[in-house]
Design a protein around this motif. Structure first.
Motif, PDB file in Angstrom:
ATOM      1  N   LEU A   1      73.691  -5.055   5.359  1.00  0.00           N
ATOM      2  CA  LEU A   1      73.865  -4.748   3.932  1.00  0.00           C
ATOM      3  C   LEU A   1      73.261  -3.392   3.588  1.00  0.00           C
ATOM      4  O   LEU A   1      73.831  -2.631   2.789  1.00  0.00           O
ATOM      5  CB  LEU A   1      73.225  -5.835   3.068  1.00  0.00           C
ATOM      6  CG  LEU A   1      73.868  -7.225   3.099  1.00  0.00           C
ATOM      7  CD1 LEU A   1      73.111  -8.166   2.152  1.00  0.00           C
ATOM      8  CD2 LEU A   1      75.334  -7.162   2.716  1.00  0.00           C
ATOM      9  N   LEU A   2      72.098  -3.076   4.178  1.00  0.00           N
ATOM     10  CA  LEU A   2      71.482  -1.768   3.922  1.00  0.00           C
ATOM     11  C   LEU A   2      72.348  -0.640   4.477  1.00  0.00           C
ATOM     12  O   LEU A   2      72.477   0.426   3.854  1.00  0.00           O
ATOM     13  CB  LEU A   2      70.091  -1.712   4.543  1.00  0.00           C
ATOM     14  CG  LEU A   2      68.993  -2.482   3.798  1.00  0.00           C
ATOM     15  CD1 LEU A   2      67.707  -2.520   4.616  1.00  0.00           C
ATOM     16  CD2 LEU A   2      68.725  -1.867   2.427  1.00  0.00           C
ATOM     17  N   ALA A   3      72.938  -0.843   5.650  1.00  0.00           N
ATOM     18  CA  ALA A   3      73.834   0.172   6.200  1.00  0.00           C
ATOM     19  C   ALA A   3      75.079   0.319   5.337  1.00  0.00           C
ATOM     20  O   ALA A   3      75.563   1.434   5.104  1.00  0.00           O
ATOM     21  CB  ALA A   3      74.210  -0.188   7.638  1.00  0.00           C
ATOM     22  N   ALA A   4      75.606  -0.787   4.840  1.00  0.00           N
ATOM     23  CA  ALA A   4      76.768  -0.731   3.951  1.00  0.00           C
ATOM     24  C   ALA A   4      76.418  -0.038   2.640  1.00  0.00           C
ATOM     25  O   ALA A   4      77.227   0.717   2.090  1.00  0.00           O
ATOM     26  CB  ALA A   4      77.286  -2.144   3.687  1.00  0.00           C
ATOM     27  N   PHE A   5      75.215  -0.266   2.141  1.00  0.00           N
ATOM     28  CA  PHE A   5      74.779   0.385   0.902  1.00  0.00           C
ATOM     29  C   PHE A   5      74.741   1.898   1.056  1.00  0.00           C
ATOM     30  O   PHE A   5      75.090   2.642   0.130  1.00  0.00           O
ATOM     31  CB  PHE A   5      73.405  -0.151   0.495  1.00  0.00           C
ATOM     32  CG  PHE A   5      72.804   0.523  -0.717  1.00  0.00           C
ATOM     33  CD1 PHE A   5      73.409   0.413  -1.957  1.00  0.00           C
ATOM     34  CD2 PHE A   5      71.640   1.265  -0.605  1.00  0.00           C
ATOM     35  CE1 PHE A   5      72.857   1.031  -3.075  1.00  0.00           C
ATOM     36  CE2 PHE A   5      71.086   1.886  -1.707  1.00  0.00           C
ATOM     37  CZ  PHE A   5      71.690   1.768  -2.953  1.00  0.00           C
ATOM     38  N   MET A   6      74.333   2.364   2.231  1.00  0.00           N
ATOM     39  CA  MET A   6      74.312   3.801   2.490  1.00  0.00           C
ATOM     40  C   MET A   6      75.707   4.402   2.303  1.00  0.00           C
ATOM     41  O   MET A   6      75.859   5.516   1.778  1.00  0.00           O
ATOM     42  CB  MET A   6      73.811   4.065   3.911  1.00  0.00           C
ATOM     43  CG  MET A   6      73.819   5.525   4.333  1.00  0.00           C
ATOM     44  SD  MET A   6      73.348   5.719   6.070  1.00  0.00           S
ATOM     45  CE  MET A   6      74.695   4.856   6.904  1.00  0.00           C
ATOM     46  N   LEU A   7      76.735   3.663   2.720  1.00  0.00           N
ATOM     47  CA  LEU A   7      78.102   4.165   2.631  1.00  0.00           C
ATOM     48  C   LEU A   7      78.755   3.891   1.287  1.00  0.00           C
ATOM     49  O   LEU A   7      79.534   4.698   0.787  1.00  0.00           O
ATOM     50  CB  LEU A   7      78.961   3.533   3.726  1.00  0.00           C
ATOM     51  CG  LEU A   7      78.648   3.913   5.176  1.00  0.00           C
ATOM     52  CD1 LEU A   7      79.609   3.198   6.101  1.00  0.00           C
ATOM     53  CD2 LEU A   7      78.729   5.419   5.375  1.00  0.00           C
ATOM     54  N   ARG A   8      78.432   2.728   0.695  1.00  0.00           N
ATOM     55  CA  ARG A   8      79.206   2.248  -0.444  1.00  0.00           C
ATOM     56  C   ARG A   8      78.415   2.132  -1.733  1.00  0.00           C
ATOM     57  O   ARG A   8      78.942   1.712  -2.763  1.00  0.00           O
ATOM     58  CB  ARG A   8      79.802   0.875  -0.105  1.00  0.00           C
ATOM     59  CG  ARG A   8      80.705   0.920   1.113  1.00  0.00           C
ATOM     60  CD  ARG A   8      80.990  -0.476   1.640  1.00  0.00           C
ATOM     61  NE  ARG A   8      81.892  -0.416   2.786  1.00  0.00           N
ATOM     62  CZ  ARG A   8      81.866  -1.263   3.805  1.00  0.00           C
ATOM     63  NH1 ARG A   8      80.972  -2.226   3.839  1.00  0.00           N
ATOM     64  NH2 ARG A   8      82.724  -1.145   4.796  1.00  0.00           N
TER      65      ARG A   8
END
Length: 523
Positions: A463-470
Motif C-alpha cells: 500500500l505504501l508503494a502504491a501510495f507513492m505512485l497513486r
C-alpha cells in the motif's frame, strides 16, 4: 507526492521480513491481493546474540518472490513484469553497522536482544526520552562503550529494511516511521532531532558524528530510489522483474502495521501480533515527557505515535500448539495447524483465570517492559487451580498480550491519550473471535479486525508503494480511508466482565513476577 501514469494491468509488490516469515504480497490497481509468497525462517541464538544471517536474508527474499511468482502463474495473473513499484519492510530497529563499502561489520543484532539495558538507561537519562533496548542507538552506544573493534570502521548504520533497500537500490534511506526507532525524530516530524544528535556527540566519544552515519529520512509518498540490475537479480533471478522500478521509503513492521490496519489518523490505534507484539496510538499532540514503558515514534507520514512494544507474544503459545500437534500425531491423527489453533483457542473462550488458577509467563526472550534481561517460559498455579484445556489456553492467550497491555495502561494512567478505535492484525487473528475478544478486554476498547488482517505488513508495504505512485495530492490518511472504504471489518466491543477478569489476571501476572526473575537466576 509522486504521481505516474499506470497501465491498468500494473501491480505493486510489498515484501516484509518478519520474525518467522518473509512474506511477499502483490496487489492490483484496486489494492486487492492478487498473489502471495513466503519463506519460513527463524532467528538463531549465536554466542548469546539473537541474529539472522545475511545469507538467509538473500535466500529468503528469492524464495518468497519465487513463491509469489508461482502463485501468480497458478492464478493466471501473468508474471512479475507487471510490477510498477515495490517496497521493503523488516522487523524493526536492531543493529546493522556497515563499512564504507557497504559490508556488514557484525552479525545482525535483532530487536530481541536485551543486553543493551545499561546503554538504553544511560541514553534515556541523557536525551530525556525513553530509549528502548532494541533501538539502534542503544545498540550503537553499547558497542561504543564496550570498545568493540568495528566501531571505528562504521560508515553507515541501518536497520534490516534499510539494509535490504540498500541491496536493491544502492541508497541509504529509511522511512520516518522506522527511522524514529533508530534515534528520536525532531519537531518537524521529518528528520532526526538535531539537538539530541548534538547531545549524543558531546557525551559519547566516537570517531564519527552520529548524523553522518544515520540514513537519510524520507516520508511516505517520496521517491526512495529505483531497483538496480543487481537488486532485480537478487529478488528474481528469472529476469521477469525489471530494473528501474521505483521503491518507496523502507519501513519497519510498526509502520506497515499502521498502514495495514488503516490506523494513521489521530486517536486511532493498532495492534500487531506476532513473535513480538506492539500497540500503537496516533497522538493529537506529541508527548515529550519520559515514559519508560512506551516509545515515541511516528507514522510513515511523520505523525507522532506512542507505542507499547513487547518482545514476547506468540512464541510460547506456538510451542504449546506444536506440543498438542505432536500429541495428535502420536495417537494417529494429523490435524491442520490452523484447525488446531481454532480448536485450542476456541476452548479458551470457556476458561477461567480466577485466583490461584493457571498463570502463564510467555517470556521466551527478555522483556524490557518488566526489566527482565532473559526469558524463561513458565506455567504456575496453586494446587487447587483447575488445570483444564480451557483454563490453560485462556491463560496463554491472556499472557500473550500482558506485557503490551501493561505498557499502554501505564501511559493512559499518566497522560491524556484518547483512543477512539483499535485495529488488530497478525496471523493469530486467523482464528476468529476469541483472540479479538481478549484483546478488547486487555485494552478496554473496541477492537476491529479487517478481512485483510492476516496479510499483515507485506500488504501494508505494498500500500505504501502504491501510495507513492497513486497518492497524488492526497495525504496518506485520506488515501487509506479510500482503500479501507469497502474492506469488510468485524468489531468487538469489550465485555465489562471480561475487562475486569483481564485486569485481575494482569494484577496477578505482575504480582508474581518475582517467580520469573528467580527462574532467570536459577535456570
Amino acid at each position: 507526492m509522486t504521481t505516474a501514469p499506470l497501465d491498468p494491468a500494473s501491480t505493486v509488490l510489498g515484501i516484509e521480513l518478519g520474525s518467522t516469515r518473509i512474506k511477499a504480497v502483490l496487489i492490483d490497481g484496486e489494492c486487492a491481493v492478487v498473489a502471495t509468497g513466503g519463506f519460513e525462517w527463524t532467528n538463531e541464538l549465536v554466542d548469546g546474540v539473537w541474529s539472522y544471517s545475511m545469507e538467509a536474508v538473500r535466500d529468503g527474499l528469492r524464495e518468497a518472490v519465487a513463491d509469489l511468482a508461482a502463485d501468480l502463474e497458478r492464478r493466471g495473473g501473468g508474471t512479475l513484469a507487471t510490477v510498477a513499484a515495490l517496497g521493503v519492510s523488516g522487523m524493526m530497529h536492531g543493529y546493522l553497522p556497515l563499512d564504507a563499502e557497504g559490508g556488514l561489520l557484525t552479525p545482525f543484532r535483532t530487536w530481541r536482544n536485551t543486553f543493551t539495558q545499561d546503554s538504553a538507561a544511560e541514553l534515556t537519562r541523557l536525551l530525556g526520552l525513553n530509549i528502548p533496548q532494541r533501538w539502534s542507538v542503544a545498540h550503537l552506544h553499547h558497542a561504543v562503550t564496550r570498545g568493540e573493534e568495528h566501531v571505528a570502521r562504521i560508515a553507515r548504520l541501518t536497520t534490516l529494511s534499510g539494509y535490504v533497500h540498500h541491496l536493491l537500490t544502492g541508497r541509504h534511506v529509511l522511512g520516518v516511521g522506522e527511522a524514529a526507532g533508530m534515534f528520536p525524530i525532531g519537531a518537524d516530524n521529518r528528520s532526526f532531532d538535531p539537538e539530541l544528535l548534538r547531545a549524543f556527540d558531546e557525551a559519547v566519544e566516537a570517531p564519527w558524528s552520529l548524523a553522518d552515519i544515520l540514513p537519510q529520512v524520507a516520508v511516505a509518498g517520496e521517491d526512495a530510489g529505483v531497483l538496480t540490475a543487481e537488486g532485480a537479480a537478487l529478488l528474481d533471478p528469472s529476469g521477469a522483474l525489471r530494473p528501474g522500478i521505483p521503491l518507496c521509503p523502507p519501513e519497519g513492521d510498526a509502520g506497515t502495521g499502521m498502514v495495514a490496519t488503516g490506523a494513521v489518523a489521530p486517536r486511532t490505534g493498532n495492534v500487531s501480533l506476532g513473535t513480538s507484539a506492539f500497540a500503537m496510538v496516533v497522538l493529537e499532540e506529541p508527548i515529550r515527557s519520559l515514559h519508560e514503558e512506551v516509545d515515541l515514534v511516528a507514522t510513515p507520514a511523520g505523525a507522532p505515535v506512542v507505542m507499547a512494544h513487547s518482545n514476547n507474544c506468540t512464541s510460547d503459545l506456538n510451542a504449546w500448539v506444536s506440543l498438542f500437534s505432536e500429541l495428535a500425531a502420536a495417537v494417529g491423527s494429523q490435524v491442520d495447524r490452523d484447525a488446531l489453533f481454532e480448536v485450542l483457542l476456541g476452548a479458551a473462550a470457556d476458561g477461567e483465570t480466577g485466583p490461584g488458577g493457571v498463570l502463564a509467563y510467555n517470556f521466551v526472550s527478555g522483556e524490557h517492559l518488566f526489566s527482565l534481561p532473559e526469558g524463561r517460559p513458565m506455567l504456575v498455579r496453586r494446587p487447587e487451580g483447575g488445570l483444564t484445556l480451557a483454563n490453560l489456553m485462556r491463560a496463554h492467550l491472556f499472557a500473550a498480550f500482558a506485557s503490551m497491555s501493561h505498557g499502554l495502561k501505564v501511559l493512559r494512567r499518566t497522560e491524556s491519550v484518547p483512543i477512539d478505535s483499535m485495529v488488530a492484525h497478525g496471523g493469530l487473528l486467523r482464528t476468529p473471535e476469541v483472540p479479538q475478544r481478549v484483546l478488547a478486554a486487555a485494552f478496554a476498547a473496541p477492537v476491529s479486525v479487517g478481512a485483510s488482517a492476516s496479510q499483515g505488513g507485506a500488504w501494508g508495504m505494498a500500500l505504501l508503494a502504491a501510495f507513492m505512485l497513486r497518492g497524488g495530492d492526497r495525504s496518506l490518511e485520506d488515501y487509506l480511508e479510500e482503500v479501507f472504504e469497502d474492506v469488510e471489518v468485524s468489531t468487538v466491543t469489550p465485555d465489562p466482565e471480561e475487562v475486569a477478569e483481564y485486569d485481575r489476571y494482569l494484577e496477578a501476572f505482575e504480582r508474581a513476577l518475582p517467580l520469573e526473575r528467580a527462574a532467570t537466576d536459577l535456570l
